[in-house]
Every structure is written in structure tokens, then in C-alpha cells.
Design an enzyme around this catalytic site. Structure first.
Site, mmCIF file in Angstrom:
data_model
loop_
_atom_site.group_PDB
_atom_site.id
_atom_site.type_symbol
_atom_site.label_atom_id
_atom_site.label_comp_id
_atom_site.label_asym_id
_atom_site.label_seq_id
_atom_site.Cartn_x
_atom_site.Cartn_y
_atom_site.Cartn_z
ATOM 1 N N ASP A 8 -13.306 -1.423 37.510
ATOM 2 C CA ASP A 8 -13.316 -2.581 36.991
ATOM 3 C C ASP A 8 -13.542 -1.970 35.506
ATOM 4 O O ASP A 8 -14.676 -1.656 35.101
ATOM 5 C CB ASP A 8 -14.665 -3.245 37.078
ATOM 6 C CG ASP A 8 -14.965 -4.839 36.268
ATOM 7 O OD1 ASP A 8 -14.091 -5.037 35.714
ATOM 8 O OD2 ASP A 8 -16.135 -4.957 36.233
ATOM 9 N N GLU A 67 -8.498 -4.037 38.022
ATOM 10 C CA GLU A 67 -8.673 -5.313 37.405
ATOM 11 C C GLU A 67 -7.836 -5.345 36.170
ATOM 12 O O GLU A 67 -7.808 -4.544 35.277
ATOM 13 C CB GLU A 67 -10.103 -5.892 37.597
ATOM 14 C CG GLU A 67 -10.246 -7.157 37.041
ATOM 15 C CD GLU A 67 -11.749 -7.815 37.011
ATOM 16 O OE1 GLU A 67 -11.906 -8.854 36.075
ATOM 17 O OE2 GLU A 67 -12.484 -7.018 37.623
ATOM 18 N N ASP A 140 -20.765 -4.602 37.951
ATOM 19 C CA ASP A 140 -19.416 -3.961 37.573
ATOM 20 C C ASP A 140 -19.073 -3.238 38.850
ATOM 21 O O ASP A 140 -17.886 -2.920 39.058
ATOM 22 C CB ASP A 140 -19.690 -3.081 36.374
ATOM 23 C CG ASP A 140 -19.840 -3.860 34.990
ATOM 24 O OD1 ASP A 140 -18.924 -4.999 34.644
ATOM 25 O OD2 ASP A 140 -21.036 -3.829 34.450
#
Length: 155
Positions: A8, A67, A140
Site C-alpha cells: 500500500d 494498490e 496501511d
């Protein structure tokens, strides 16, 4: 058995998660946050990549799930910094010839919770449940693990 590195990316905090995966199981290996407080984006990017380089060398992932970057009209400057960090991360990963798979936030939420409108708390809950984790996981890190699990659903 494959080792999946989930990421992420963030310009201030980058979450990572590593899982093992085979057709019958998904298992938690490790996760964490790379936090950089320096204001210089080049310095932050360098430190993030150095940290990820160590993670890659230690765990030898077979695949990377990351992501996709979402840039809103509200803060273009932040989006550009995030894009710089992500570009450097992708460059690092391809240096190791690790195949990279990108997923949108909506796709990740749908894979983990069953709806593209899931909240961060719902993602955290499902990650703890799916990976049988008894300790609290930061947002996260759970997002990175969710990205890694999304790879397992779609590949």
C-alpha cells in the site's frame, strides 16, 4: 507455495504485508509500516526503497501485488508525490524480475469484504479473520495484506 508481497504505497507511510499462498491456504508471514518523517520527497523515496530492498532480499517474494494510485482533484501535489514513490517502488521490484499485479481500491475491498464500499475497519477485521491474526494490525499494513490476498483471488 508462493510468497506474495502486498504493498500500500504512500509518500509518508507505506504499508507492506507478506503472505504465503497455495491452492489450499493463505498464511500470514509478516507485515509492517515504513514511516518517513523527512519533508524531502527524494529522501523519503530513497529510504522507502532501501527498506523494501531489504524486505525483498529477506523474504524473496514470487509476486508483488500493489494498490493502484488514486489522485483526486483536491490535492494534486500529494498525488504527484505518491506517484513518484510508487514509480520508484515499481522500478525496484522489476529490478528483481518479480511480476507485479495492480489492483484498484474498489477491487481490493470487493475481494476481501464483498463490497467495493467497505470501510478501513471492515478490511482490518476481515484481514485478522482470514489470516487468523490475534494482534491489532495498522490500517496501511492491513491494506497491504488485503492487496496480497486480492492477488490470490484473481490469479
Amino acid at each position: 507455495m508462493s510468497i506474495i508481497l502486498g504493498l500500500d504505497p504512500g509518500s509518508l507511510i507505506t504499508g507492506y504485508g507478506i503472505i504465503s499462498y497455495d491452492i489450499n491456504s493463505i498464511n500470514y508471514i509478516t507485515s509492517g509500516l515504513i514511516k518517513i518523517n523527512n519533508k524531502n520527497i527524494l529522501f523519503r523515496t530513497n529510504l522507502i526503497c532501501n527498506y523494501l530492498d531489504k524486505i525483498i532480499n529477506k523474504f524473496k517474494p514470487d509476486y508483488c501485488a500493489i494498490e493502484k494510485v488514486f489522485i483526486s482533484n483536491k490535492n494534486i501535489s500529494s498525488g504527484l508525490k505518491l506517484s513518484q514513490v510508487k514509480g520508484a517502488i515499481l522500478f525496484l521490484i522489476t529490478k528483481y524480475n518479480i511480476p507485479v499485479f495492480e489492483y484498484s481500491t474498489c477491487t481490493i475491498k470487493n475481494a476481501i469484504v464483498g463490497t467495493g464500499k467497505a470501510t478501513k475497519k471492515q478490511i482490518q477485521y476481515m484481514i485478522k479473520f482470514l489470516l487468523k491474526i490475534s494482534f491489532d494490525i495498522k490500517e496501511d499494513s492491513s491494506d497491504a495484506l488485503a492487496t496480497a490476498i486480492t492477488y490470490c483471488h484473481y490469479n
